[in-house]
Design a protein around this motif. Structure first.
Motif, PDB file in Angstrom:
ATOM      1  N   VAL A 113       0.838  -1.198   0.000  1.00 15.84           N
ATOM      2  CA  VAL A 113       0.000   0.000   0.000  1.00 15.84           C
ATOM      3  C   VAL A 113       0.872   1.247   0.000  1.00 15.84           C
ATOM      4  CG1 VAL A 113      -1.759   1.291   1.260  1.00 15.84           C
ATOM      5  CG2 VAL A 113      -1.919  -1.205   1.099  1.00 15.84           C
ATOM      6  N   TRP A 114       1.930   1.252   0.784  1.00 12.48           N
ATOM      7  CA  TRP A 114       2.847   2.396   0.854  1.00 12.48           C
ATOM      8  C   TRP A 114       3.480   2.696  -0.498  1.00 12.48           C
ATOM      9  CZ3 TRP A 114       8.212   2.102   0.062  1.00 12.48           C
ATOM     10  CH2 TRP A 114       8.948   3.250   0.390  1.00 12.48           C
ATOM     11  N   HIS A 115       3.761   1.659  -1.277  1.00 18.55           N
ATOM     12  CA  HIS A 115       4.428   1.842  -2.569  1.00 18.55           C
ATOM     13  C   HIS A 115       3.568   2.640  -3.533  1.00 18.55           C
ATOM     14  CE1 HIS A 115       6.301   0.593  -6.436  1.00 18.55           C
ATOM     15  NE2 HIS A 115       7.399   0.531  -5.716  1.00 18.55           N
ATOM     16  N   ASP A 116       2.241   2.474  -3.472  1.00 16.02           N
ATOM     17  CA  ASP A 116       1.333   3.245  -4.337  1.00 16.02           C
ATOM     18  C   ASP A 116       0.008   3.472  -3.614  1.00 16.02           C
ATOM     19  OD1 ASP A 116      -0.039   4.496  -6.343  1.00 16.02           O
ATOM     20  OD2 ASP A 116       0.527   3.088  -7.917  1.00 16.02           O
ATOM     21  N   PRO A 117       0.000   4.424  -2.676  1.00 11.44           N
ATOM     22  CA  PRO A 117      -1.215   4.652  -1.894  1.00 11.44           C
ATOM     23  C   PRO A 117      -2.412   5.063  -2.732  1.00 11.44           C
ATOM     24  CG  PRO A 117       0.681   5.721  -0.867  1.00 11.44           C
ATOM     25  CD  PRO A 117       1.115   5.277  -2.224  1.00 11.44           C
ATOM     26  N   GLU A 118      -2.193   5.882  -3.764  1.00  3.97           N
ATOM     27  CA  GLU A 118      -3.321   6.314  -4.601  1.00  3.97           C
ATOM     28  C   GLU A 118      -3.983   5.115  -5.270  1.00  3.97           C
ATOM     29  OE1 GLU A 118      -1.284   9.879  -3.536  1.00  3.97           O
ATOM     30  OE2 GLU A 118      -0.468   8.044  -4.408  1.00  3.97           O
ATOM     31  N   ALA A 119      -3.166   4.176  -5.747  1.00  9.30           N
ATOM     32  CA  ALA A 119      -3.724   2.979  -6.369  1.00  9.30           C
ATOM     33  C   ALA A 119      -4.535   2.168  -5.360  1.00  9.30           C
ATOM     34  CB  ALA A 119      -2.607   2.120  -6.960  1.00  9.30           C
ATOM     35  N   ALA A 120      -4.010   2.018  -4.156  1.00 10.10           N
ATOM     36  CA  ALA A 120      -4.739   1.267  -3.129  1.00 10.10           C
ATOM     37  C   ALA A 120      -6.076   1.931  -2.808  1.00 10.10           C
ATOM     38  CB  ALA A 120      -3.884   1.146  -1.872  1.00 10.10           C
ATOM     39  N   ALA A 121      -6.081   3.249  -2.731  1.00  9.80           N
ATOM     40  CA  ALA A 121      -7.328   3.969  -2.437  1.00  9.80           C
ATOM     41  C   ALA A 121      -8.355   3.736  -3.537  1.00  9.80           C
ATOM     42  CB  ALA A 121      -7.034   5.459  -2.274  1.00  9.80           C
ATOM     43  N   ILE A 122      -7.921   3.745  -4.785  1.00 12.68           N
ATOM     44  CA  ILE A 122      -8.832   3.510  -5.910  1.00 12.68           C
ATOM     45  C   ILE A 122      -9.414   2.103  -5.828  1.00 12.68           C
ATOM     46  CG2 ILE A 122      -8.899   3.151  -8.420  1.00 12.68           C
ATOM     47  CD1 ILE A 122      -6.829   5.466  -8.611  1.00 12.68           C
ATOM     48  N   VAL A 123      -8.574   1.113  -5.596  1.00 17.07           N
ATOM     49  CA  VAL A 123      -9.018  -0.279  -5.596  1.00 17.07           C
ATOM     50  C   VAL A 123      -9.989  -0.545  -4.453  1.00 17.07           C
ATOM     51  CG1 VAL A 123      -8.238  -2.660  -5.275  1.00 17.07           C
ATOM     52  CG2 VAL A 123      -6.996  -1.128  -6.814  1.00 17.07           C
ATOM     53  N   MET A 124      -9.686  -0.026  -3.278  1.00 13.42           N
ATOM     54  CA  MET A 124     -10.539  -0.306  -2.124  1.00 13.42           C
ATOM     55  C   MET A 124     -11.882   0.395  -2.211  1.00 13.42           C
ATOM     56  SD  MET A 124      -8.111  -0.679   1.188  1.00 13.42           S
ATOM     57  CE  MET A 124      -6.684  -1.757   1.171  1.00 13.42           C
ATOM     58  N   ASP A 125     -11.981   1.381  -3.071  1.00  9.69           N
ATOM     59  CA  ASP A 125     -13.231   2.139  -3.183  1.00  9.69           C
ATOM     60  C   ASP A 125     -13.910   1.912  -4.529  1.00  9.69           C
ATOM     61  OD1 ASP A 125     -15.069   3.851  -1.943  1.00  9.69           O
ATOM     62  OD2 ASP A 125     -14.314   5.588  -3.049  1.00  9.69           O
ATOM     63  N   ALA A 126     -13.602   0.769  -5.177  1.00 11.53           N
ATOM     64  CA  ALA A 126     -14.111   0.522  -6.531  1.00 11.53           C
ATOM     65  C   ALA A 126     -15.468  -0.172  -6.548  1.00 11.53           C
ATOM     66  CB  ALA A 126     -13.104  -0.308  -7.320  1.00 11.53           C
ATOM     67  N   GLY A 127     -15.993  -0.515  -5.379  1.00  9.99           N
ATOM     68  CA  GLY A 127     -17.294  -1.161  -5.341  1.00  9.99           C
ATOM     69  C   GLY A 127     -17.255  -2.662  -5.544  1.00  9.99           C
ATOM     70  N   VAL A 128     -16.055  -3.257  -5.531  1.00 13.38           N
ATOM     71  CA  VAL A 128     -15.888  -4.702  -5.645  1.00 13.38           C
ATOM     72  C   VAL A 128     -15.622  -5.256  -4.243  1.00 13.38           C
ATOM     73  CG1 VAL A 128     -14.472  -6.534  -6.668  1.00 13.38           C
ATOM     74  CG2 VAL A 128     -14.931  -4.432  -7.949  1.00 13.38           C
ATOM     75  N   PRO A 129     -16.183  -6.425  -3.883  1.00 15.26           N
ATOM     76  CA  PRO A 129     -15.872  -6.996  -2.567  1.00 15.26           C
ATOM     77  C   PRO A 129     -14.375  -7.193  -2.386  1.00 15.26           C
ATOM     78  CG  PRO A 129     -17.714  -8.166  -3.567  1.00 15.26           C
ATOM     79  CD  PRO A 129     -17.173  -7.243  -4.622  1.00 15.26           C
ATOM     80  N   VAL A 130     -13.852  -6.742  -1.243  1.00 17.21           N
ATOM     81  CA  VAL A 130     -12.410  -6.776  -0.981  1.00 17.21           C
ATOM     82  C   VAL A 130     -12.139  -7.488   0.339  1.00 17.21           C
ATOM     83  CG1 VAL A 130     -10.358  -5.388  -0.468  1.00 17.21           C
ATOM     84  CG2 VAL A 130     -11.934  -4.653  -2.264  1.00 17.21           C
ATOM     85  N   THR A 131     -11.182  -8.398   0.311  1.00 15.23           N
ATOM     86  CA  THR A 131     -10.613  -8.965   1.534  1.00 15.23           C
ATOM     87  C   THR A 131      -9.200  -8.429   1.671  1.00 15.23           C
ATOM     88  OG1 THR A 131     -11.915 -11.004   1.430  1.00 15.23           O
ATOM     89  CG2 THR A 131      -9.891 -11.067   2.732  1.00 15.23           C
ATOM     90  N   MET A 132      -8.895  -7.859   2.813  1.00  9.06           N
ATOM     91  CA  MET A 132      -7.563  -7.310   3.085  1.00  9.06           C
ATOM     92  C   MET A 132      -6.790  -8.290   3.964  1.00  9.06           C
ATOM     93  SD  MET A 132      -6.514  -3.544   4.585  1.00  9.06           S
ATOM     94  CE  MET A 132      -6.177  -3.881   6.324  1.00  9.06           C
ATOM     95  N   TYR A 133      -5.884  -9.018   3.342  1.00  8.25           N
ATOM     96  CA  TYR A 133      -5.005  -9.948   4.052  1.00  8.25           C
ATOM     97  C   TYR A 133      -3.733  -9.175   4.374  1.00  8.25           C
ATOM     98  CZ  TYR A 133      -2.431 -14.332   4.969  1.00  8.25           C
ATOM     99  OH  TYR A 133      -1.703 -15.351   5.548  1.00  8.25           O
ATOM    100  N   GLY A 134      -3.729  -8.536   5.537  1.00 10.99           N
ATOM    101  CA  GLY A 134      -2.667  -7.609   5.876  1.00 10.99           C
ATOM    102  C   GLY A 134      -1.689  -8.145   6.897  1.00 10.99           C
ATOM    103  N   LEU A 135      -0.907  -7.246   7.457  1.00 10.34           N
ATOM    104  CA  LEU A 135       0.162  -7.639   8.371  1.00 10.34           C
ATOM    105  C   LEU A 135      -0.354  -8.267   9.655  1.00 10.34           C
ATOM    106  CD1 LEU A 135       2.665  -4.662   8.033  1.00 10.34           C
ATOM    107  CD2 LEU A 135       2.669  -6.851   6.819  1.00 10.34           C
ATOM    108  N   ASP A 136      -1.629  -8.064   9.981  1.00 11.71           N
ATOM    109  CA  ASP A 136      -2.184  -8.647  11.203  1.00 11.71           C
ATOM    110  C   ASP A 136      -2.188 -10.166  11.157  1.00 11.71           C
ATOM    111  OD1 ASP A 136      -3.322  -5.998  12.416  1.00 11.71           O
ATOM    112  OD2 ASP A 136      -3.942  -6.041  10.316  1.00 11.71           O
ATOM    113  N   VAL A 137      -2.228 -10.741   9.948  1.00 15.19           N
ATOM    114  CA  VAL A 137      -2.170 -12.203   9.795  1.00 15.19           C
ATOM    115  C   VAL A 137      -0.909 -12.658   9.066  1.00 15.19           C
ATOM    116  CG1 VAL A 137      -4.648 -12.545   9.944  1.00 15.19           C
ATOM    117  CG2 VAL A 137      -3.629 -12.043   7.720  1.00 15.19           C
ATOM    118  N   PHE A 138      -0.320 -11.774   8.311  1.00 14.36           N
ATOM    119  CA  PHE A 138       0.824 -12.085   7.445  1.00 14.36           C
ATOM    120  C   PHE A 138       1.942 -12.797   8.193  1.00 14.36           C
ATOM    121  CE2 PHE A 138       4.868 -10.745   5.511  1.00 14.36           C
ATOM    122  CZ  PHE A 138       4.659 -10.962   4.162  1.00 14.36           C
TER     123      PHE A 138
END
Length: 321
Positions: A166-191
């Protein structure tokens, strides 16, 4: 059988994810798209083709995408993944050739041409997927879910609060997460919970079968890299492969639907995924300052032993028939 597309920046754990995706009997890998991240774009493409060789993959189309984030310059992770992005293993050059179309075109055509909605797994900076969803919004109707290895509801790794992809391209992440498609975030909390111990890594290294041995080499690199990290306890992280395990076996993941936004302002918090876990509205809502955020299924816990077994059983099953 679940149709799957991987978007990768093939370093070490992307390679583990590719090995798993090729070999799991209930996953059909329809395409792989590449983006700059762990390494430069050309190296990512070369790495991906080499790993598909070792996996014994069929002729899966592979395409090159964005060479840099939407706004900022590319910043690789060679200090983690090695100068070549693949632990400097010196794997032989592949005879495979990438598809002659850009990644966005391959993504669009594969998604729209699939008979059933596909799962798209983003294991890299989200530049390719953001470009796709902005240029071709019609694909959203045939995407079952986006599973993203990225973000965090707690601490970061690229910065104290931001995860690398996400840090590498925050604008891209913001677009994807707000695109209206169901999203699962597999992040550092489980990584950091899904890993393989040193004895198992040694067993993999003893195999003559190329995919199993490559997994052992990659996990040995992870053990050397993360051995002092108390979150890992001397094991080798599966990393991105855990997100693909979650597609094959979603029951091993505990998620909660939460509002998530991406911090875009300059400074050390840039790229933070702001996960709102509050039970009651805060002062920001009371004073009309809260804004809106898309609901994301945020992974907060994982059955690590279940995914470790799933990964090893799948990998040791050998190349697909």
């Amino acid at each position: 059988m679940k149709d799957l597309i991987l978007d990768v920046d093939t370093g070490v754990d992307d390679a583990l994810a590719l090995l798993f995706a090729v070999r799991h009997p209930e996953l059909r890998l329809r395409a792989v798209t590449c983006v700059a991240g762990n390494a430069g774009l050309g190296q990512v493409v070369a790495n991906t083709l080499k790993v598909l060789d070792a996996a014994g993959a069929p002729d899966v189309p592979v395409s090159a995408g964005a060479e840099r984030p939407l706004i900022e310059p590319a910043r690789d992770a060679g200090h983690i993944h090695g100068a070549d992005g693949l632990a400097d293993l010196g794997l032989p050059v592949s005879a495979r050739r990438p598809a002659g179309v850009p990644a966005v075109d391959l993504l669009r055509d594969t998604i729209l041409g699939a008979p059933e909605p596909v799962v798209v797994v983003g294991l890299a900076p989200l530049t390719n997927l953001a470009l796709l969803l902005r240029a071709c919004p019609e694909v959203a109707g045939n995407i079952e879910r986006l599973v993203l290895m990225g973000g965090s509801a707690s601490i970061g790794n690229a910065t104290p609060v931001a995860e690398f992809n996400v840090w590498h391209d925050p604008e891209a992440a913001a677009i994807v997460m707000d695109a209206g498609v169901p999203v699962t975030m597999y992040g550092l909390d489980v990584f950091y919970h899904v890993s393989v111990d040193a004895p198992t890594c040694a067993e993999l290294l003893g195999h003559d079968e190329p995919g199993s041995r490559l997994a052992g080499l990659l996990l040995r690199h992870q053990i050397a890299l993360c051995g002092a990290d108390p979150r890992v306890n001397g094991d080798g992280l599966l990393g991105d492969a855990g997100a693909v395990c979650a597609v094959a076996d979603p029951g091993g993941l505990t998620t909660e639907r939460l509002p998530v936004s991406v911090e875009l302002a300059p400074g050390r918090s840039r790229g933070q995924t702001l996960v709102d876990r509050r039970v009651l509205p805060g002062e920001d809502a009371a004073h009309g300052l809260a804004g809106t955020a898309n609901g994301v299924d945020v992974a907060l816990a994982v059955d690590a032993l279940r995914y470790r077994k799933l990964f090893l059983d799948t990998l040791l099953s050998g190349p697909p028939a």
